[in-house]
Design a protein around this motif. Sequence first.
Motif, short mmCIF file in Angstrom:
data_model
loop_
_atom_site.label_atom_id
_atom_site.label_comp_id
_atom_site.label_asym_id
_atom_site.label_seq_id
_atom_site.Cartn_x
_atom_site.Cartn_y
_atom_site.Cartn_z
N GLY A 113 1.40 29.28 37.13
CA GLY A 113 0.28 29.55 36.26
C GLY A 113 0.55 28.86 35.03
N GLN A 114 1.39 27.91 34.99
CA GLN A 114 1.41 27.31 33.50
C GLN A 114 0.38 26.32 33.53
N THR A 115 -0.45 26.47 32.35
CA THR A 115 -1.51 25.45 31.97
C THR A 115 -1.19 24.65 30.91
N ILE A 116 -0.44 24.92 30.13
CA ILE A 116 -0.02 23.86 28.72
C ILE A 116 1.24 23.66 28.97
N PHE A 117 1.44 22.36 29.16
CA PHE A 117 3.11 22.14 29.27
C PHE A 117 3.92 21.80 28.14
N HIS A 118 3.87 22.73 27.20
CA HIS A 118 4.62 22.92 25.85
C HIS A 118 5.07 24.23 25.98
N LEU A 119 6.43 24.34 25.91
CA LEU A 119 7.12 25.59 26.04
C LEU A 119 6.45 26.93 25.26
N HIS A 120 6.13 28.00 25.70
CA HIS A 120 5.58 29.00 24.79
C HIS A 120 5.84 30.36 25.52
N PHE A 121 6.09 31.19 24.84
CA PHE A 121 6.57 32.87 25.23
C PHE A 121 5.23 33.50 25.02
N HIS A 122 4.59 34.13 25.89
CA HIS A 122 3.57 35.23 25.51
C HIS A 122 4.23 36.77 25.35
N LEU A 123 3.77 37.14 24.07
CA LEU A 123 4.00 38.35 23.56
C LEU A 123 2.88 39.19 23.80
N ILE A 124 3.10 40.18 24.89
CA ILE A 124 1.55 40.89 25.01
C ILE A 124 1.95 42.46 24.72
#
Length: 111
Positions: A91-102
């Motif tokens: 489900g990656q939509t933006i191909f710049h590494l990022h971590f979701h903190l939820i």
Amino acid sequence: MSTVFGLIIQGKLPAEKVFENERILAIKDIHPVAPIHILIMPKKEIPNIQSLEKEDWPLIGEILEVAQKIAEEMGIADGYRLITNNGHDAGQTIFHLHFHLIGGKVLGPMA
Ligand code: 5GP
């Protein structure tokens, strides 16, 4: 070519920043799935976990450190999820590494 996050890092697109230093940026997600939904990313353009090279590993440690700090500051240190989607099937939509903190609510089981 830069992604949306690349443009935010370059200051060409707006974002609600919650943390920034020379290497790392953390912003509020525009479509939050929980009361707290922060995206933590390296400024270096790395597409995802699978593209990381050995020299990048210290950035991951620093991202975890920033996640800890934000969780503490936002009062969710006792319960949050930190995830990264790697690739289309995840489900990656933006191909710049990022971590979701939820966090900020009781989170259901992982899909
Ligand atoms: P992914 O699906 O790649 O793991 O996560 C991309 C995330 O970026 C999504 O949660 C989406 O809501 C968020 N997002 C997409 N475009 C923007 C934007 O322009 N600004 C911000 N702050 N978040 C965005």
